[in-house]
Design a protein around this motif. Structure first.
Motif, PDB file in Angstrom:
ATOM      1  N   CYS A  44     152.504-137.752  77.489  1.00 20.74           N
ATOM      2  CA  CYS A  44     152.537-138.934  76.619  1.00 20.74           C
ATOM      3  C   CYS A  44     151.641-140.039  77.170  1.00 20.74           C
ATOM      4  CB  CYS A  44     153.969-139.441  76.481  1.00 20.74           C
ATOM      5  SG  CYS A  44     155.023-138.388  75.456  1.00 20.74           S
ATOM      6  N   ALA A  45     151.596-140.179  78.504  1.00 19.85           N
ATOM      7  CA  ALA A  45     150.729-141.189  79.115  1.00 19.85           C
ATOM      8  C   ALA A  45     149.261-140.876  78.850  1.00 19.85           C
ATOM      9  CB  ALA A  45     150.997-141.259  80.619  1.00 19.85           C
ATOM     10  N   VAL A  46     148.880-139.589  78.932  1.00 14.65           N
ATOM     11  CA  VAL A  46     147.498-139.208  78.646  1.00 14.65           C
ATOM     12  C   VAL A  46     147.151-139.502  77.191  1.00 14.65           C
ATOM     13  CG1 VAL A  46     145.953-137.218  78.396  1.00 14.65           C
ATOM     14  CG2 VAL A  46     147.288-137.501  80.482  1.00 14.65           C
ATOM     15  N   LEU A  47     148.042-139.147  76.272  1.00 10.81           N
ATOM     16  CA  LEU A  47     147.799-139.423  74.846  1.00 10.81           C
ATOM     17  C   LEU A  47     147.634-140.923  74.594  1.00 10.81           C
ATOM     18  CD1 LEU A  47     150.375-136.956  73.241  1.00 10.81           C
ATOM     19  CD2 LEU A  47     147.893-136.779  73.111  1.00 10.81           C
ATOM     20  N   LEU A  48     148.485-141.716  75.209  1.00  6.13           N
ATOM     21  CA  LEU A  48     148.421-143.157  75.002  1.00  6.13           C
ATOM     22  C   LEU A  48     147.165-143.753  75.638  1.00  6.13           C
ATOM     23  CD1 LEU A  48     149.965-145.501  73.755  1.00  6.13           C
ATOM     24  CD2 LEU A  48     151.178-145.794  75.923  1.00  6.13           C
ATOM     25  N   CYS A  57     143.629-134.406  74.413  1.00  9.78           N
ATOM     26  CA  CYS A  57     144.792-134.849  73.630  1.00  9.78           C
ATOM     27  C   CYS A  57     145.456-133.670  72.915  1.00  9.78           C
ATOM     28  CB  CYS A  57     144.370-135.903  72.618  1.00  9.78           C
ATOM     29  SG  CYS A  57     143.987-137.502  73.343  1.00  9.78           S
ATOM     30  N   MET A  58     144.633-132.773  72.361  1.00 16.17           N
ATOM     31  CA  MET A  58     145.194-131.570  71.731  1.00 16.17           C
ATOM     32  C   MET A  58     145.938-130.729  72.762  1.00 16.17           C
ATOM     33  SD  MET A  58     141.956-130.394  69.389  1.00 16.17           S
ATOM     34  CE  MET A  58     141.015-131.585  68.431  1.00 16.17           C
ATOM     35  N   LEU A  59     145.359-130.610  73.956  1.00 18.35           N
ATOM     36  CA  LEU A  59     145.997-129.837  75.023  1.00 18.35           C
ATOM     37  C   LEU A  59     147.331-130.466  75.428  1.00 18.35           C
ATOM     38  CD1 LEU A  59     145.323-127.341  76.863  1.00 18.35           C
ATOM     39  CD2 LEU A  59     144.529-129.005  78.554  1.00 18.35           C
ATOM     40  N   ALA A  60     147.353-131.795  75.533  1.00 15.96           N
ATOM     41  CA  ALA A  60     148.590-132.491  75.886  1.00 15.96           C
ATOM     42  C   ALA A  60     149.660-132.287  74.809  1.00 15.96           C
ATOM     43  CB  ALA A  60     148.309-133.982  76.087  1.00 15.96           C
ATOM     44  N   THR A  61     149.256-132.286  73.544  1.00 11.61           N
ATOM     45  CA  THR A  61     150.203-132.062  72.453  1.00 11.61           C
ATOM     46  C   THR A  61     150.793-130.655  72.524  1.00 11.61           C
ATOM     47  OG1 THR A  61     148.948-133.590  71.046  1.00 11.61           O
ATOM     48  CG2 THR A  61     150.493-132.098  69.949  1.00 11.61           C
ATOM     49  N   VAL A  62     149.939-129.671  72.795  1.00 11.95           N
ATOM     50  CA  VAL A  62     150.416-128.293  72.925  1.00 11.95           C
ATOM     51  C   VAL A  62     151.361-128.161  74.118  1.00 11.95           C
ATOM     52  CG1 VAL A  62     149.694-125.922  73.434  1.00 11.95           C
ATOM     53  CG2 VAL A  62     148.416-127.285  71.782  1.00 11.95           C
ATOM     54  N   SER A  71     152.465-118.183  70.699  1.00 13.86           N
ATOM     55  CA  SER A  71     151.421-118.776  69.859  1.00 13.86           C
ATOM     56  C   SER A  71     150.877-120.058  70.478  1.00 13.86           C
ATOM     57  CB  SER A  71     151.957-119.051  68.450  1.00 13.86           C
ATOM     58  OG  SER A  71     153.031-119.967  68.488  1.00 13.86           O
ATOM     59  N   LEU A  72     151.746-120.895  71.057  1.00 11.73           N
ATOM     60  CA  LEU A  72     151.281-122.105  71.729  1.00 11.73           C
ATOM     61  C   LEU A  72     150.426-121.775  72.946  1.00 11.73           C
ATOM     62  CD1 LEU A  72     154.508-124.303  71.484  1.00 11.73           C
ATOM     63  CD2 LEU A  72     152.328-124.730  70.336  1.00 11.73           C
ATOM     64  N   SER A  73     150.774-120.705  73.651  1.00  5.85           N
ATOM     65  CA  SER A  73     149.930-120.266  74.773  1.00  5.85           C
ATOM     66  C   SER A  73     148.563-119.826  74.276  1.00  5.85           C
ATOM     67  CB  SER A  73     150.612-119.120  75.530  1.00  5.85           C
ATOM     68  OG  SER A  73     151.826-119.547  76.115  1.00  5.85           O
ATOM     69  N   PRO A 108     151.824-125.618  83.840  1.00  2.00           N
ATOM     70  CA  PRO A 108     150.662-126.210  83.160  1.00  2.00           C
ATOM     71  C   PRO A 108     150.993-127.533  82.477  1.00  2.00           C
ATOM     72  CG  PRO A 108     150.776-123.857  82.714  1.00  2.00           C
ATOM     73  CD  PRO A 108     152.060-124.226  83.392  1.00  2.00           C
ATOM     74  N   SER A 109     152.153-127.634  81.840  1.00  2.00           N
ATOM     75  CA  SER A 109     152.538-128.867  81.154  1.00  2.00           C
ATOM     76  C   SER A 109     152.684-130.034  82.121  1.00  2.00           C
ATOM     77  CB  SER A 109     153.854-128.667  80.396  1.00  2.00           C
ATOM     78  OG  SER A 109     153.739-127.617  79.455  1.00  2.00           O
ATOM     79  N   VAL A 110     153.108-129.740  83.348  1.00  2.00           N
ATOM     80  CA  VAL A 110     153.303-130.795  84.351  1.00  2.00           C
ATOM     81  C   VAL A 110     151.995-131.148  85.050  1.00  2.00           C
ATOM     82  CG1 VAL A 110     154.419-131.315  86.559  1.00  2.00           C
ATOM     83  CG2 VAL A 110     155.731-130.223  84.733  1.00  2.00           C
ATOM     84  N   LEU A 111     151.202-130.132  85.421  1.00  2.00           N
ATOM     85  CA  LEU A 111     150.017-130.376  86.244  1.00  2.00           C
ATOM     86  C   LEU A 111     148.799-130.845  85.452  1.00  2.00           C
ATOM     87  CD1 LEU A 111     150.030-127.512  88.917  1.00  2.00           C
ATOM     88  CD2 LEU A 111     150.832-129.879  89.107  1.00  2.00           C
ATOM     89  N   ASN A 112     148.674-130.435  84.194  1.00  2.00           N
ATOM     90  CA  ASN A 112     147.468-130.801  83.425  1.00  2.00           C
ATOM     91  C   ASN A 112     147.240-132.308  83.370  1.00  2.00           C
ATOM     92  OD1 ASN A 112     146.975-128.123  83.035  1.00  2.00           O
ATOM     93  ND2 ASN A 112     147.566-128.074  80.885  1.00  2.00           N
ATOM     94  N   PRO A 113     148.239-133.118  82.986  1.00  2.00           N
ATOM     95  CA  PRO A 113     147.984-134.566  82.972  1.00  2.00           C
ATOM     96  C   PRO A 113     147.741-135.147  84.354  1.00  2.00           C
ATOM     97  CG  PRO A 113     150.292-134.092  82.496  1.00  2.00           C
ATOM     98  CD  PRO A 113     149.575-132.785  82.459  1.00  2.00           C
ATOM     99  N   ILE A 114     148.369-134.572  85.379  1.00  2.25           N
ATOM    100  CA  ILE A 114     148.142-135.067  86.743  1.00  2.25           C
ATOM    101  C   ILE A 114     146.706-134.804  87.167  1.00  2.25           C
ATOM    102  CG2 ILE A 114     148.784-134.739  89.167  1.00  2.25           C
ATOM    103  CD1 ILE A 114     151.622-134.129  88.235  1.00  2.25           C
ATOM    104  N   ILE A 115     146.210-133.602  86.877  1.00  2.00           N
ATOM    105  CA  ILE A 115     144.838-133.253  87.255  1.00  2.00           C
ATOM    106  C   ILE A 115     143.841-134.180  86.581  1.00  2.00           C
ATOM    107  CG2 ILE A 115     143.056-131.474  87.038  1.00  2.00           C
ATOM    108  CD1 ILE A 115     145.296-129.391  87.364  1.00  2.00           C
ATOM    109  N   TYR A 116     143.987-134.389  85.283  1.00  5.82           N
ATOM    110  CA  TYR A 116     143.032-135.237  84.571  1.00  5.82           C
ATOM    111  C   TYR A 116     143.192-136.707  84.950  1.00  5.82           C
ATOM    112  CZ  TYR A 116     140.419-132.101  81.615  1.00  5.82           C
ATOM    113  OH  TYR A 116     139.522-131.154  81.173  1.00  5.82           O
TER     114      TYR A 116
END
Length: 300
Positions: free
Chosen positions: A29-33, A50-55, A92-94, A270-278
């Motif tokens: 949510c922080a990345v999207l905002l 943003c699409m990746l964060a939503t998924v 499907s989300l994967s 992946p859901s936890v680390l992706n926003p941290i990495i970016y």
């Protein structure tokens, strides 16, 4: 079906899942905002992010709350229809996430190998169409998975190996010939994740070739640094995927907690680390998130 638990470690598993789900919600949510509020981030690479964060939010939400309810209310049973729906959403989300990682690799390839044509090739409209195509591709390839399991009888054990439903796990409980489901499941993974991984590697071969043509090491490092975050996200997706596949294929004799742990890593890491990495690799995202924290504290 009966969802799996960790005997003797239920409380620890509950708190770990709670912590991971909170991090996934807050980080994505922080990345999207941050991208929404920072005009300098309104570029295709960050639209794909943003699409990746939503998924990632959707993937975490369709699995971890059910795991938490398992430990809070002891609700280990899940209906056949509910299990097939959850299985379809996870796979499907994967598939959508894999397609978006390929799109982000394409963005890096165009930005480095054809920088003057980047704005003309990846317009906002094109980026939106790629996102829609990724969603349709993930849904179309993995919709047959629950449909192929629907007519099969399940007359033996109903105990799953994970606290959520995955295709191979459910398929192994069928007491009839599940070869069509097995073959299609393998083909879908190879045609989506396998093809995407190959094309991502191919794009980075071209990127590396273009980087090595640059005159100085300083320019090469600067160009390569724009790909580091994407490479990290690719690894956080494909390494757990391969690990889970290996456990399903060769780990039948392993202790049940190993299967549960690998499943949790696959759906949550992946859901936890992706926003941290970016956030760590992108100054604008990090600065915008840090600027939002005092505002949130003031509102509270």
């Amino acid at each position: 079906f009966i969802l799996a638990t960790m005997p003797g470690l239920e409380l620890a598993h509950f708190w770990v899942c709670s912590f991971l789900y909170t991090l996934a919600l807050a980080g994505n949510c922080a990345v999207l905002l941050a991208v929404r509020l920072e005009p300098s981030l309104h570029h295709p690479n960050f639209f794909f992010l943003c699409m990746l964060a939503t998924v990632d939010l959707a993937l975490a939400t369709c699995t971890l709350p059910r795991v938490l309810s398992l430990y809070c209310f002891g609700s280990r049973q899940i209906s056949f229809g509910g299990c097939l729906l959850q299985m379809f959403l996870i796979h499907s989300l994967s598939g959508v996430e894999s397609s978006l990682l390929l799109a982000m690799a394409l963005d890096r390839y165009v930005a480095i190998c054809h920088p003057l044509r980047h704005a003309a090739i990846l317009t906002p409209a094109t980026t939106a169409r790629i996102g829609l195509a990724a969603t349709a591709r993930g849904a179309a390839f993995f919709l047959p998975l629950p449909l192929l399991l629907l007519p099969l009888p399940f007359c033996g054990s109903r105990l799953l190996s994970h606290p959520f439903c995955l295709h191979q796990d459910v398929m192994n409980l069928a007491c009839a010939n599940a070869t069509p489901s097995l073959v299609y499941g393998l083909a879908a993974v190879l045609l989506v994740m396998g093809v995407d991984a190959f094309l991502i590697c191919l794009s980075y071969l071209f990127i590396l070739k273009a980087i090595l043509r640059l005159a100085s090491w300083k320019e090469r490092l600067k160009a390569f640094s724009t790909c580091v975050a994407h490479l990290g996200v690719v690894l956080t997706f494909y390494v757990p995927l391969v690990g889970l596949s290996v456990v399903h294929r060769f780990g039948k004799g392993l202790a049940p907690p190993v299967h549960i742990l690998m499943g949790n890593v696959y759906v949550s890491v992946p859901s936890v680390l992706n926003p941290i990495i970016y956030s760590l690799r992108t100054k604008q995202i990090r600065s915008r998130i840090l600027a939002l924290l005092p505002a949130c504290q003031g509102t509270a």
